[in-house]
Every structure is written in C-alpha cells, then in structure tokens.
Write a protein that holds these residues in place. Structure first.
Motif, mmCIF file in Angstrom:
data_model
loop_
_atom_site.group_PDB
_atom_site.id
_atom_site.type_symbol
_atom_site.label_atom_id
_atom_site.label_comp_id
_atom_site.label_asym_id
_atom_site.label_seq_id
_atom_site.Cartn_x
_atom_site.Cartn_y
_atom_site.Cartn_z
ATOM 1 N N THR A 17 14.920 25.568 36.340
ATOM 2 C CA THR A 17 16.257 26.119 36.528
ATOM 3 C C THR A 17 16.205 27.140 37.655
ATOM 4 O OG1 THR A 17 16.778 25.810 34.188
ATOM 5 C CG2 THR A 17 18.165 27.323 35.430
ATOM 6 N N ALA A 18 16.915 26.850 38.740
ATOM 7 C CA ALA A 18 16.900 27.723 39.919
ATOM 8 C C ALA A 18 18.033 28.730 39.839
ATOM 9 C CB ALA A 18 17.017 26.886 41.188
ATOM 10 N N ARG A 19 17.786 29.907 40.415
ATOM 11 C CA ARG A 19 18.786 30.966 40.499
ATOM 12 C C ARG A 19 18.826 31.444 41.943
ATOM 13 N NH1 ARG A 19 16.469 31.271 35.520
ATOM 14 N NH2 ARG A 19 17.830 31.719 33.747
ATOM 15 N N LEU A 20 19.971 31.240 42.571
ATOM 16 C CA LEU A 20 20.158 31.664 43.962
ATOM 17 C C LEU A 20 21.527 32.302 44.066
ATOM 18 C CD1 LEU A 20 18.822 31.661 46.754
ATOM 19 C CD2 LEU A 20 19.948 29.486 47.219
ATOM 20 N N GLY A 21 21.561 33.627 44.118
ATOM 21 C CA GLY A 21 22.833 34.324 44.071
ATOM 22 C C GLY A 21 23.516 34.070 42.737
ATOM 23 N N ASP A 22 24.773 33.624 42.797
ATOM 24 C CA ASP A 22 25.496 33.288 41.567
ATOM 25 C C ASP A 22 25.386 31.810 41.220
ATOM 26 O OD1 ASP A 22 26.933 32.393 43.702
ATOM 27 O OD2 ASP A 22 28.896 33.023 42.942
ATOM 28 N N LEU A 23 24.562 31.066 41.950
ATOM 29 C CA LEU A 23 24.390 29.647 41.681
ATOM 30 C C LEU A 23 23.292 29.430 40.646
ATOM 31 C CD1 LEU A 23 24.538 28.088 45.267
ATOM 32 C CD2 LEU A 23 26.377 28.275 43.594
ATOM 33 N N ARG A 24 23.533 28.534 39.708
ATOM 34 C CA ARG A 24 22.542 28.105 38.733
ATOM 35 C C ARG A 24 22.480 26.586 38.790
ATOM 36 N NH1 ARG A 24 22.229 32.644 39.308
ATOM 37 N NH2 ARG A 24 22.110 34.352 37.798
ATOM 38 N N PHE A 25 21.331 26.038 39.126
ATOM 39 C CA PHE A 25 21.231 24.592 39.264
ATOM 40 C C PHE A 25 19.821 24.144 38.915
ATOM 41 C CE2 PHE A 25 20.478 26.694 43.282
ATOM 42 C CZ PHE A 25 19.329 26.105 43.778
ATOM 43 N N ALA A 26 19.692 22.843 38.671
ATOM 44 C CA ALA A 26 18.388 22.255 38.360
ATOM 45 C C ALA A 26 17.682 21.899 39.661
ATOM 46 C CB ALA A 26 18.558 21.010 37.500
ATOM 47 N N VAL A 27 16.421 22.269 39.750
ATOM 48 C CA VAL A 27 15.634 21.985 40.948
ATOM 49 C C VAL A 27 14.415 21.161 40.541
ATOM 50 C CG1 VAL A 27 14.356 24.174 40.756
ATOM 51 C CG2 VAL A 27 14.483 23.005 42.963
ATOM 52 N N VAL A 28 14.052 20.200 41.389
ATOM 53 C CA VAL A 28 12.951 19.287 41.111
ATOM 54 C C VAL A 28 11.920 19.411 42.218
ATOM 55 C CG1 VAL A 28 12.273 16.891 40.722
ATOM 56 C CG2 VAL A 28 14.504 17.696 39.924
ATOM 57 N N ASP A 29 10.690 19.713 41.839
ATOM 58 C CA ASP A 29 9.571 19.738 42.783
ATOM 59 C C ASP A 29 8.914 18.365 42.758
ATOM 60 O OD1 ASP A 29 7.586 20.515 44.544
ATOM 61 O OD2 ASP A 29 6.329 21.369 42.962
ATOM 62 N N SER A 30 8.732 17.771 43.922
ATOM 63 C CA SER A 30 8.229 16.396 44.000
ATOM 64 C C SER A 30 6.897 16.357 44.728
ATOM 65 C CB SER A 30 9.247 15.497 44.710
ATOM 66 O OG SER A 30 9.427 15.928 46.048
ATOM 67 N N ALA A 31 6.232 15.211 44.614
ATOM 68 C CA ALA A 31 4.989 14.999 45.355
ATOM 69 C C ALA A 31 5.309 14.775 46.823
ATOM 70 C CB ALA A 31 4.250 13.789 44.785
ATOM 71 N N GLY A 32 4.326 15.030 47.679
ATOM 72 C CA GLY A 32 4.520 14.834 49.105
ATOM 73 C C GLY A 32 4.778 13.381 49.438
ATOM 74 N N LEU A 33 5.785 13.120 50.278
ATOM 75 C CA LEU A 33 6.095 11.755 50.683
ATOM 76 C C LEU A 33 4.956 11.190 51.507
ATOM 77 C CD1 LEU A 33 9.861 12.187 51.561
ATOM 78 C CD2 LEU A 33 8.954 10.594 49.877
ATOM 79 N N GLU A 34 4.453 10.037 51.104
ATOM 80 C CA GLU A 34 3.342 9.381 51.781
ATOM 81 C C GLU A 34 3.829 8.090 52.430
ATOM 82 O OE1 GLU A 34 0.404 10.654 52.051
ATOM 83 O OE2 GLU A 34 0.187 12.112 50.422
ATOM 84 N N LEU A 35 3.125 7.673 53.478
ATOM 85 C CA LEU A 35 3.461 6.422 54.155
ATOM 86 C C LEU A 35 2.967 5.207 53.377
ATOM 87 C CD1 LEU A 35 2.731 7.443 57.859
ATOM 88 C CD2 LEU A 35 4.949 7.229 56.738
ATOM 89 N N GLU A 36 2.021 5.415 52.466
ATOM 90 C CA GLU A 36 1.462 4.297 51.710
ATOM 91 C C GLU A 36 2.449 3.793 50.666
ATOM 92 O OE1 GLU A 36 -2.412 4.760 50.121
ATOM 93 O OE2 GLU A 36 -3.128 5.998 51.777
ATOM 94 N N GLN A 37 2.358 2.489 50.378
ATOM 95 C CA GLN A 37 3.155 1.871 49.336
ATOM 96 C C GLN A 37 2.253 1.020 48.467
ATOM 97 O OE1 GLN A 37 6.560 -0.136 50.907
ATOM 98 N NE2 GLN A 37 7.368 1.679 51.955
ATOM 99 N N GLY A 38 2.823 0.322 47.495
ATOM 100 C CA GLY A 38 2.023 -0.525 46.628
ATOM 101 C C GLY A 38 1.591 0.193 45.369
ATOM 102 N N ASP A 39 0.481 -0.270 44.765
ATOM 103 C CA ASP A 39 0.004 0.254 43.488
ATOM 104 C C ASP A 39 -1.091 1.301 43.628
ATOM 105 O OD1 ASP A 39 1.754 -1.366 42.096
ATOM 106 O OD2 ASP A 39 0.338 -3.045 41.997
ATOM 107 N N SER A 40 -1.366 1.742 44.844
ATOM 108 C CA SER A 40 -2.348 2.814 45.005
ATOM 109 C C SER A 40 -1.779 4.110 44.441
ATOM 110 C CB SER A 40 -2.704 2.997 46.480
ATOM 111 O OG SER A 40 -1.567 3.434 47.211
ATOM 112 N N LEU A 41 -2.634 5.117 44.266
ATOM 113 C CA LEU A 41 -2.185 6.386 43.700
ATOM 114 C C LEU A 41 -1.091 7.007 44.558
ATOM 115 C CD1 LEU A 41 -2.386 8.670 41.672
ATOM 116 C CD2 LEU A 41 -4.298 9.609 42.987
#
Length: 485
Positions: free
Chosen positions: A44-68
């Motif tokens: 739950t993020a707090r920025l001034g009077d704003l209250r919103f849900a924030v999501v931290d994600s993994a770094g975007l990678e160029l790889e695709q498929g079933d690798s990690l």
C-alpha cells in the motif's frame, strides 16, 4: 485504494528501492546485484493524499520460454496487463538501452496508462540520461531519486489526475484495517475468528525445493508465485490476501531455509531473514516437508524455531502423490514426528500434493484447528481443580526437605496459551515437573501441538518489603550483641 500501479523496467534500475520508498517500509529486498526481485510483491503506497496499491516486479528480460528469466518475464507481463498504471523506470545514469526501447513498445501495446520515470537522476551526471528518455515516445520523463526521495512531488502531480478516473473503484474496495488488536479489545478477550478486516496470518516455510510456492499457487488457484525445478527460486517473503474456502487469509510464501553454515551469499541471507520475519508476524506456520526426505535436521530446526516463536504449527508432507506405499509410509512419518519433535506433540500432520491439489481440504481444516487451539482460554476455576488433581497424583519434589507448594494457577494470555503458577521457591522446581504440567494441560484441555508457556511466580517477588528489616530490629540486635560476654 483508488488504483493499482506496477513498477516495471530493466533489472537494477531501482524498482524495489522506489517500492520501499512509496510504502514507507523496507519490505522488498534491495541489493546492487541485478535480478534480486523475482516474484510480484504488493504493498500500500502513500504519496501525499493518494493511497494506492503498488506492485514491485522482476526486471524485464529479453529471454522468453520456460527458462527462469522467461518465467519471470511472463509474471511481469501479467502485472502490466492487470495494473491500472505502469511506471516505466529507466536508469538516468546508464542512459537508454536497446532493451528499454523494446520494453517501451511492449508497454505501449499492453499497458492502460504509462508514466515514464528516470531514476538515479540526482546530480549533473544524470541530466543527459533524463533528456535521452524523451526518445522513447512515452511523454515527458519524471526525474526521480528513489534512494534520496527526489522527484516524489512531480510523480504525485502526474498521478493525481489519473487517480480521479478510478474513484468508483476505490469506493468498491474494502477499507484497509490494521491487523494489530487494540489494547482494550485484547483485555476483553475478543473473538479471533478470521474476517476480511482481520485475516488469518499463515506462513509457509521449509527447506528449498520443498514445494512452498507450488502449494501457495494451489491454494490461490492461479500461478501467482514463480515456480520451477530450480531450488531457491523464491527470495522475498511474499504475502497474498485470499479467501480460501470462505476463510479470509493472508498467506506468506517464504524463501527456502538451508543450514546456516551453507548460507554464504548475501541475497540468500537477506531472504532467510525475511522468511524468519514472516514467521514472527504469522499466527499459524505450515512447515512443509518433502515426502522423499522428510524430517531432515534442517526441518527439525525450522519446526523448532516456529515453536520457540510461539506460533501454531501444522506439519504438511508434500509430494504425497509420488509415494507408492502411502499407509505404511504415513505410519512411519507419525512415529518419526512423535520421536523427533516431542515439543510439538499432537500437532497436525497432514499429507498434501501441491502439484495435483489433493489434501488441501485436510490442510485447511488443520490450519483452522491449530488456530482455534492457539487462541483457547480456560477458566481459572477449572485450572485450579486440574492443578489440585495433578499435585495429588504427582506431588512436587522437596529439595532440602521442604516440599514446593503449588498454590494457584491462572491463564495470563493466549496466542499462544500462557499460564502463571504461584508457588514457593519457583527456582527449585525442576524442568521435568514443568514438562509434566505442560503435558497435563495439553491432555486435559485438548490443546495438542500448540506451544504452551508456563511461568512460575512466588508471592515474595511482589512483596516490596521482603528484605526490609522491622523497625528497631537493628538497634535491638546491637543491644543484645553488646551484652554478650
């Protein structure tokens, strides 16, 4: 919370640092090494009077498929599609890379709203990178410094107009309520039945590759956590709110805990510390074992830690679908459990298969049962009747020829149950007799498996005049001693 914002970008651009800045706590693991974050962490993020849900994600990678890295990218892409706003973070000091350009095209196609932010913008060395971010075609970049808090006011002004579009959604969302109990409620012995405002806190812990994330996904009914054949995928202790079989819960998926001597990597040390912190905040701890190699030394240490912290413990044996001789194996596991973990005598032992979903109904029932016992309260009248019978059946020892007297017992707390016994010379009562009393409490009041705390007190401890001499006693003694020949 009016909207959901996902923080996305290449590895090591400062997404987790910004996430911690917005939520006001050090929830996400942060390190200079890229690729620390792998799962989606919500807050739950707090920025001034704003209250919103924030999501931290993994770094975007160029790889695709079933690798990690490919599975990490799929998880991040899912967060992009479900979020109302995507905050695309680039490194102002490193400048715009070809990967940034590729990800900018992806966000243009999939994201609903995109805000471009150039992190690490403090100092003159980052000015060129901020100007270069214009080339991505996502509008004016917000110059940020997640580490030092710079640019938060400008980010606020970017989010404020968008927040008005999600007002209706904020009204439908349930209000967030602190899970901690007020002192007045605790004093009145409130009802601890799980509810939307006060969900049941459950932590899933165990050795690496025991199937913790797979079990959490099976409970949620979706691939929310990153899983795979590699050991040690999970790093952060991720908490997810869910209604599992109509029971509001907050489930913590934790990193695998290896032996302390084998933990050398800094990230793994932080991951284990994060998992231990989740155990301290949980109410019920599910210790997950591997059916092929159960009750290893590390499993026993993990279960003992949960008991020491006073949590209600449920032992679950995973990968049960791979066991050929189930009945004989189950009997053997129960014998090992009673022998190796006597401090958890009577705790639930259930078999599950996270891969197929079998046994989850038994696990749900065991968690509710353990939570109910953990919150149990016994009246003082019943306790003192029980104490008299226990003393009559097995009197306390008599060190130095003077028998220890157990005068009175009352329950001082729950979660876990704690009892205070008033007695004479509590320091002389052996631990074996205390174990005898704990075993009697478990059997007589139906409290199997839950940690029980017994505190011995003496009336003299509360007497402030215990060591004070009577008036005139010292002068009388001197007078008598002066008359002696």
């Amino acid at each position: 919370m009016s909207f959901t914002m996902a923080i996305v970008g290449r590895p090591n651009v400062g997404k987790s640092t910004l996430f911690n800045r917005l939520v006001g706590k050090r929830l996400a693991l942060v390190d200079d090494q890229p690729g620390v974050t792998r799962d989606l962490r919500e807050g739950t993020a707090r920025l001034g009077d704003l209250r919103f849900a924030v999501v931290d994600s993994a770094g975007l990678e160029l790889e695709q498929g079933d690798s990690l890295k490919g599975r990490m990218r799929k998880l991040t892409e899912r967060a992009v599609e479900s979020a109302d706003i995507c905050l695309f973070l680039v490194d102002a000091r490193a400048g715009i890379t070809p990967a940034d350009e590729i990800f900018a095209d992806i966000l243009r196609k999939r994201a609903r709203h995109v805000i471009l932010a150039a992190n690490k913008a403090e100092g003159t060395a980052a000015e060129a990178g901020v100007m270069e971010a214009w080339a991505l075609g996502l509008g004016e970049p917000v110059a940020l410094s997640a580490e030092h808090g710079g640019g938060m006011d400008e980010l606020y002004h970017r989010l404020r107009p968008l927040a008005a579009e999600f007002t209706a959604r904020a009204e439908e969302a349930a209000p967030e309520v602190d899970i901690d109990l007020p002192e007045d409620d605790a004093a009145e012995a409130p009802d601890f039945t799980p509810s939307a405002a006060r969900p049941l806190q459950v932590a899933v812990i165990g050795r690496p590759n025991a199937g913790k994330s797979t079990l959490v996904n099976a409970i949620l009914g979706e691939d929310r956590m990153l899983t795979g054949p590699e050991a040690g995928i999970t790093r952060d202790a991720i908490s997810i709110r869910t209604d599992w079989r109509n029971t509001p819960m907050r489930i913590f998926d934790t990193a695998g805990m290896r032996k302390k001597a084998k933990v050398q990597d800094k990230i793994e040390k932080l991951s284990v510390a994060d998992g231990l912190r989740a155990v301290r905040f949980a109410e019920v701890v599910v210790v997950l074992l591997d059916a092929e190699i159960p009750f290893e030394t590390q499993d026993l240490r993990i279960a003992d830690f949960a008991e020491t912290e006073g949590r209600a413990v449920v032992v679950a044996v995973n990968k049960w679908d791979l066991e050929p001789e189930k009945q004989a194996r189950l009997k053997e596991l129960k014998q090992q459990f009673e022998k190796l973990l006597p401090q958890l005598k009577g705790a639930p032992l259930v078999t599950v298969s996270a891969a197929t979903g079998k046994g989850l109904d038994r696990l749900h029932g065991a968690i509710l049962r353990a939570h109910e016992v953990w919150n149990r309260r016994v009246t003082t009248a019943k306790l003192n009747q029980w104490l008299a019978a226990m003393v009559e059946a097995h009197p306390p020892p008599a060190p130095g020829g003077r028998r220890i007297k157990l005068r009175y017992i009352t329950q001082a707390k729950t979660r876990p149950p704690g009892f205070v016994i008033m007695c004479s010379n509590p320091e002389d009562l052996p631990k074996s007799y205390t174990r005898y009393l704990v075993g009697g409490l478990r059997e007589s009041f139906d409290m199997p498996g839950t940690p029980i705390r017994v505190f011995l007190r003496s009336r003299a401890e509360k007497n402030p005049y215990k060591d004070r001499k009577k008036p005139g006693q010292s002068r009388l003694r001197k007078h008598i001693e002066g008359r002696r020949p």
